[in-house]
Enzyme design. Structure first.
Site, PDB file in Angstrom:
ATOM      1  N   CYS A   7       0.811  -1.207   0.000  1.00 24.34           N
ATOM      2  CA  CYS A   7       0.000   0.000   0.000  1.00 24.34           C
ATOM      3  C   CYS A   7       0.844   1.258   0.000  1.00 24.34           C
ATOM      4  O   CYS A   7       2.057   1.210   0.091  1.00 24.34           O
ATOM      5  CB  CYS A   7      -0.901   0.000   1.225  1.00 24.34           C
ATOM      6  SG  CYS A   7      -1.822  -1.528   1.409  1.00 24.34           S
ATOM      7  N   GLY A  34      -1.592   1.182  -4.868  1.00 26.65           N
ATOM      8  CA  GLY A  34      -2.856   0.561  -4.504  1.00 26.65           C
ATOM      9  C   GLY A  34      -4.010   1.331  -5.099  1.00 26.65           C
ATOM     10  O   GLY A  34      -4.064   2.551  -4.963  1.00 26.65           O
ATOM     11  N   ASN A 108       1.432  -0.490   5.727  1.00 28.12           N
ATOM     12  CA  ASN A 108       1.937  -1.050   4.476  1.00 28.12           C
ATOM     13  C   ASN A 108       2.757  -2.276   4.825  1.00 28.12           C
ATOM     14  O   ASN A 108       3.740  -2.163   5.561  1.00 28.12           O
ATOM     15  CB  ASN A 108       2.796   0.002   3.746  1.00 28.12           C
ATOM     16  CG  ASN A 108       3.445  -0.519   2.470  1.00 28.12           C
ATOM     17  OD1 ASN A 108       4.353   0.107   1.952  1.00 28.12           O
ATOM     18  ND2 ASN A 108       2.992  -1.638   1.958  1.00 28.12           N
ATOM     19  N   GLY A 109       2.344  -3.434   4.297  1.00 32.03           N
ATOM     20  CA  GLY A 109       3.048  -4.672   4.588  1.00 32.03           C
ATOM     21  C   GLY A 109       2.052  -5.791   4.810  1.00 32.03           C
ATOM     22  O   GLY A 109       0.880  -5.657   4.461  1.00 32.03           O
ATOM     23  N   CYS A 244      12.867  -4.658   0.919  1.00 34.06           N
ATOM     24  CA  CYS A 244      12.305  -5.442  -0.191  1.00 34.06           C
ATOM     25  C   CYS A 244      12.914  -4.976  -1.508  1.00 34.06           C
ATOM     26  O   CYS A 244      12.672  -3.858  -1.961  1.00 34.06           O
ATOM     27  CB  CYS A 244      10.794  -5.247  -0.231  1.00 34.06           C
ATOM     28  SG  CYS A 244      10.037  -5.875  -1.736  1.00 34.06           S
ATOM     29  N   TYR A 250      10.218  -3.209  -9.264  1.00 36.05           N
ATOM     30  CA  TYR A 250       8.904  -2.950  -9.859  1.00 36.05           C
ATOM     31  C   TYR A 250       8.042  -1.943  -9.107  1.00 36.05           C
ATOM     32  O   TYR A 250       7.442  -1.062  -9.713  1.00 36.05           O
ATOM     33  CB  TYR A 250       8.106  -4.253  -9.984  1.00 36.05           C
ATOM     34  CG  TYR A 250       6.649  -4.007 -10.288  1.00 36.05           C
ATOM     35  CD1 TYR A 250       6.246  -3.706 -11.583  1.00 36.05           C
ATOM     36  CD2 TYR A 250       5.685  -4.010  -9.278  1.00 36.05           C
ATOM     37  CE1 TYR A 250       4.917  -3.429 -11.873  1.00 36.05           C
ATOM     38  CE2 TYR A 250       4.358  -3.729  -9.559  1.00 36.05           C
ATOM     39  CZ  TYR A 250       3.982  -3.443 -10.855  1.00 36.05           C
ATOM     40  OH  TYR A 250       2.670  -3.159 -11.127  1.00 36.05           O
ATOM     41  N   SER A 291       6.552  -0.281 -16.710  1.00 35.34           N
ATOM     42  CA  SER A 291       7.577  -0.630 -15.728  1.00 35.34           C
ATOM     43  C   SER A 291       8.864  -1.145 -16.345  1.00 35.34           C
ATOM     44  O   SER A 291       9.917  -1.109 -15.713  1.00 35.34           O
ATOM     45  CB  SER A 291       7.013  -1.649 -14.735  1.00 35.34           C
ATOM     46  OG  SER A 291       6.374  -2.691 -15.426  1.00 35.34           O
ATOM     47  N   ASP A 353      11.291  -6.448 -19.952  1.00 33.20           N
ATOM     48  CA  ASP A 353      10.340  -6.167 -18.865  1.00 33.20           C
ATOM     49  C   ASP A 353      11.069  -6.292 -17.529  1.00 33.20           C
ATOM     50  O   ASP A 353      12.151  -6.883 -17.453  1.00 33.20           O
ATOM     51  CB  ASP A 353       9.140  -7.113 -18.928  1.00 33.20           C
ATOM     52  CG  ASP A 353       7.902  -6.509 -18.232  1.00 33.20           C
ATOM     53  OD1 ASP A 353       8.000  -5.404 -17.669  1.00 33.20           O
ATOM     54  OD2 ASP A 353       6.832  -7.148 -18.266  1.00 33.20           O
ATOM     55  N   ASP A 354      10.438  -5.736 -16.505  1.00 29.05           N
ATOM     56  CA  ASP A 354      11.111  -5.739 -15.191  1.00 29.05           C
ATOM     57  C   ASP A 354      11.053  -7.097 -14.513  1.00 29.05           C
ATOM     58  O   ASP A 354      11.970  -7.488 -13.806  1.00 29.05           O
ATOM     59  CB  ASP A 354      10.469  -4.691 -14.279  1.00 29.05           C
ATOM     60  CG  ASP A 354       8.996  -4.980 -14.041  1.00 29.05           C
ATOM     61  OD1 ASP A 354       8.195  -4.714 -14.948  1.00 29.05           O
ATOM     62  OD2 ASP A 354       8.658  -5.497 -12.969  1.00 29.05           O
ATOM     63  N   CYS A 390       5.694 -14.166  -1.515  1.00 33.91           N
ATOM     64  CA  CYS A 390       6.100 -13.119  -0.576  1.00 33.91           C
ATOM     65  C   CYS A 390       5.124 -13.090   0.594  1.00 33.91           C
ATOM     66  O   CYS A 390       3.914 -13.121   0.394  1.00 33.91           O
ATOM     67  CB  CYS A 390       6.082 -11.761  -1.278  1.00 33.91           C
ATOM     68  SG  CYS A 390       6.462 -10.395  -0.161  1.00 33.91           S
ATOM     69  N   CYS A 447      15.799  -8.054   1.276  1.00 37.47           N
ATOM     70  CA  CYS A 447      15.088  -9.334   1.267  1.00 37.47           C
ATOM     71  C   CYS A 447      14.958  -9.757  -0.186  1.00 37.47           C
ATOM     72  O   CYS A 447      14.453  -9.000  -1.018  1.00 37.47           O
ATOM     73  CB  CYS A 447      13.700  -9.192   1.887  1.00 37.47           C
ATOM     74  SG  CYS A 447      12.721 -10.724   1.765  1.00 37.47           S
ATOM     75  N   CYS A 450      11.655 -13.813  -2.673  1.00 40.79           N
ATOM     76  CA  CYS A 450      10.883 -14.225  -3.853  1.00 40.79           C
ATOM     77  C   CYS A 450      11.789 -14.828  -4.922  1.00 40.79           C
ATOM     78  O   CYS A 450      11.348 -15.622  -5.745  1.00 40.79           O
ATOM     79  CB  CYS A 450      10.057 -13.071  -4.407  1.00 40.79           C
ATOM     80  SG  CYS A 450      10.981 -11.573  -4.775  1.00 40.79           S
TER      81      CYS A 450
HETATM   82  P1  5GP Z   1       2.863 -11.496 -14.780  1.00 37.86           P
HETATM   83  O1  5GP Z   1       2.091 -10.960 -15.921  1.00 37.86           O
HETATM   84  O2  5GP Z   1       4.047 -12.320 -15.184  1.00 37.86           O
HETATM   85  O3  5GP Z   1       2.014 -12.215 -13.779  1.00 37.86           O
HETATM   86  O4  5GP Z   1       3.441 -10.252 -13.967  1.00 37.86           O
HETATM   87  C1  5GP Z   1       4.541  -9.566 -14.462  1.00 37.86           C
HETATM   88  C2  5GP Z   1       4.138  -8.237 -15.006  1.00 37.86           C
HETATM   89  O5  5GP Z   1       3.339  -7.561 -14.026  1.00 37.86           O
HETATM   90  C3  5GP Z   1       5.318  -7.365 -15.284  1.00 37.86           C
HETATM   91  O6  5GP Z   1       5.036  -6.604 -16.447  1.00 37.86           O
HETATM   92  C4  5GP Z   1       5.453  -6.484 -14.069  1.00 37.86           C
HETATM   93  O7  5GP Z   1       5.792  -5.158 -14.462  1.00 37.86           O
HETATM   94  C5  5GP Z   1       4.095  -6.522 -13.428  1.00 37.86           C
HETATM   95  N1  5GP Z   1       4.124  -6.822 -11.986  1.00 37.86           N
HETATM   96  C6  5GP Z   1       5.058  -7.473 -11.291  1.00 37.86           C
HETATM   97  N2  5GP Z   1       4.727  -7.545  -9.984  1.00 37.86           N
HETATM   98  C7  5GP Z   1       3.554  -6.927  -9.851  1.00 37.86           C
HETATM   99  C8  5GP Z   1       2.698  -6.637  -8.738  1.00 37.86           C
HETATM  100  O8  5GP Z   1       2.968  -6.970  -7.582  1.00 37.86           O
HETATM  101  N3  5GP Z   1       1.564  -5.941  -9.030  1.00 37.86           N
HETATM  102  C9  5GP Z   1       1.236  -5.557 -10.298  1.00 37.86           C
HETATM  103  N4  5GP Z   1       0.115  -4.874 -10.506  1.00 37.86           N
HETATM  104  N5  5GP Z   1       2.019  -5.799 -11.348  1.00 37.86           N
HETATM  105  C10 5GP Z   1       3.161  -6.476 -11.139  1.00 37.86           C
HETATM  106 MG    MG Z   2       4.847  -4.244 -16.223  1.00 37.09          MG
END
Ligand code: 5GP
Ligand code: MG
Length: 479
Positions: A7, A34, A108-109, A244, A250, A291, A353-354, A390, A447, A450
């Site tokens: 959050c 959030g 937050n957590g 984290c 991300y 991202s 991608d990240d 996580c 940490c 993951c």
């Molecule tokens: P995936 O589609 O593989 O499930 O998630 C990866 C994509 O979602 C990546 O493009 C990344 O930028 C984004 N992403 C990674 N972690 C999170 C998260 O905790 N929340 C959201 N909304 N997007 C995430």
């Molecule tokens: Mg993304």
């Protein structure tokens, strides 16, 4: 069912009582943390106001007429939880009138041992308003005898709670900012004239014209009162700090400084490190927006390869990540991103991608980019494979849903239908954080559970390890 929350928190302690607009703007800057619910609590003298609901920061601020409210102290929250667990009563701040004064808490957590603590508190007669783990924190804070200091209350809380908590509390005439002893989630203090502001990220401070001063330290509570210097108090001994690392990869905004790391520069660095081991012939670098953009820039610059916006993102599509059904998730990714044929046609493309969590995004974009004419699609992921859930506030699904859990690189490539795939290694991630590669598997100061499956020692209670969270690292003490 557990709640996974990552959050946004924002708070103000002001000598004047017109804080509503800054509170709103600060929280608005944290909307990415959030989008499900938001809330505001303001206090002045004995007066107390709390409004929260499901909806965006904008919507909740408007519906609650928060603009018209006065307060010298204020805390605000934007909430991100998984679908199906979104109830208005779980929105924050959570308020309570106790021992002649108002308490309000934002968190937050994630409390990893929430189920057990809730059971114990219920047996002791506590009646809960909702089902969130945050309310457990408030109850634990509130139940000490009258006159108990905030740091003593937090020390008691810290003795019982396992997990991650960055907190903002209104306690009568005080605003309290606190971070758990591991420092999993960020919390930073800023100053604007005589006012003090506290936020999850520095971008929110900058947005309201405050200068970031310092982070709240792990195990520390900082107590603010209007017109006074803040008082820093330790409520738990310093542990091995475990920030984290996914906040940098991300979650955080690229225009924030988190854990003293410039997020944008960090992400560019991960891209550079990916480029260093590039083995395929690439014509073009295409970021997966938004991202993936900084990493793609770093990657393209290091490789000396052109970067093009081969995927255009619509900003009017909601969160693809937390759609409950896999089918609708895929649909939303495809609604969100439209490829450019003129850019992609006949080219050998590196898609950057990240991260990959479930693989929904990666699978969809590889397919899309091919459909729109790319000759080859090479996936480049600016973090290591995510193999473990996580328990500290990032919405990572169960092991079974994580694409990289129990799969080889070849199987992942096959599933995603990519011509090649390259992740960052943990050692390279450590290098990007500037800590150095010597500390692998656990990144010093971070940490990385993951990615490593290794949870910080003492962060989870043995009997609360749910969903099969055991550590596979031989030397790990959480085993
Ligand atoms: P995936 O589609 O593989 O499930 O998630 C990866 C994509 O979602 C990546 O493009 C990344 O930028 C984004 N992403 C990674 N972690 C999170 C998260 O905790 N929340 C959201 N909304 N997007 C995430
Ligand atoms: Mg993304």
């Amino acid at each position: 069912m557990s709640l996974h929350e990552a959050c946004g928190l924002f708070g103000i302690c002001s000598t004047e009582d017109k804080i509503a607009e800054s509170l709103h703007l600060g929280l608005f800057t944290l909307q990415h943390r959030g989008q499900e619910a938001a809330g505001f609590a303001l206090a002045r003298g004995g007066e107390f106001f709390l409004y929260k609901d499901l909806g965006s920061v904008e919507e909740v601020y408007r519906q609650g007429n928060v603009r018209l409210r006065r307060g010298q102290l204020g805390i605000a929250h934007t909430r991100y939880s998984t679908a199906g667990e979104s109830a208005a009563e779980n929105a924050q701040p959570i308020g309570l009138h106790r021992q002649g004064r108002w308490l309000a808490l934002t968190h937050n957590g994630t409390v990893a041992n929430a189920a057990r603590l809730r059971r114990e508190l219920s047996e002791q007669g506590v009646v809960f308003q909702g089902s969130s783990d945050t309310e457990i924190l408030l109850q634990l804070y509130a139940r000490a005898p009258e006159g108990t200091s905030p740091e003593e209350r937090l020390a008691r809380l810290a003795g019982q709670v396992r997990g991650a908590y960055s907190l903002l509390l209104l306690d009568g005439d005080r605003l309290i900012a606190a971070r758990d002893p591991f420092g999993f989630r960020p919390l930073v203090i800023g100053r604007r004239g005589a006012d003090w502001l506290i936020a999850s990220e520095t971008a929110a401070l900058e947005m309201v014209g405050a200068r970031p001063e310092r982070e709240v330290r792990p195990g520390e509570a900082v107590i603010f009162r209007p017109g006074r210097e803040p008082e820093a108090r330790r409520f738990a001994p310093e542990r091995a700090i475990r920030c984290c690392v996914f906040e940098l990869i991300y979650f955080g905004r690229p225009d924030s400084v988190i854990f003293d790391h410039d997020v944008y520069q960090f992400r560019k660095r991960t891209g550079c490190l990916l480029a260093r081991k590039e083995g395929s012939a690439i014509d073009l670098v295409v970021p997966v927006p938004d991202s993936g953009v900084p990493a793609a820039l770093g990657y393209a610059q290091a490789l000396g390869c052109p970067l093009e916006l081969g995927l255009i993102r619509s900003h009017y599509v909601g969160r693809s990540f937390i759609e409950p059904q896999q089918a609708s998730r895929l649909q939303v990714v495809k609604m969100k991103l439209l490829p450019l044929r003129s850019v992609l046609s006949g080219r050998r493309v590196a898609l950057v991608d990240d991260s990959i969590v479930r693989g929904t995004t990666a699978k969809a974009v590889v397919e899309l980019v091919r459909e729109f004419g790319a000759a080859e699609v090479h996936l480049r992921i600016a973090s290591p494979p995510i193999i473990a859930p996580c328990f500290f506030g990032i919405d990572m699904p169960t092991k079974a849903e994580l694409l990289a859990s129990g799969r080889t690189l070849a199987e992942i490539k096959e599933f995603l239908q990519a011509d090649s795939i390259n992740y960052l290694t943990l050692a390279e991630l450590a290098e990007a954080t500037g800590v150095g590669a010597g500390l692998v598997p656990a990144l010093g100061g971070f940490c990385d559970a993951c990615f490593s499956g290794c949870y910080p020692a003492g962060s989870l209670a043995e009997d609360d390890l749910f969903r099969g969270a055991t550590c596979r690292t031989p030397t790990c003490k959480t085993r």
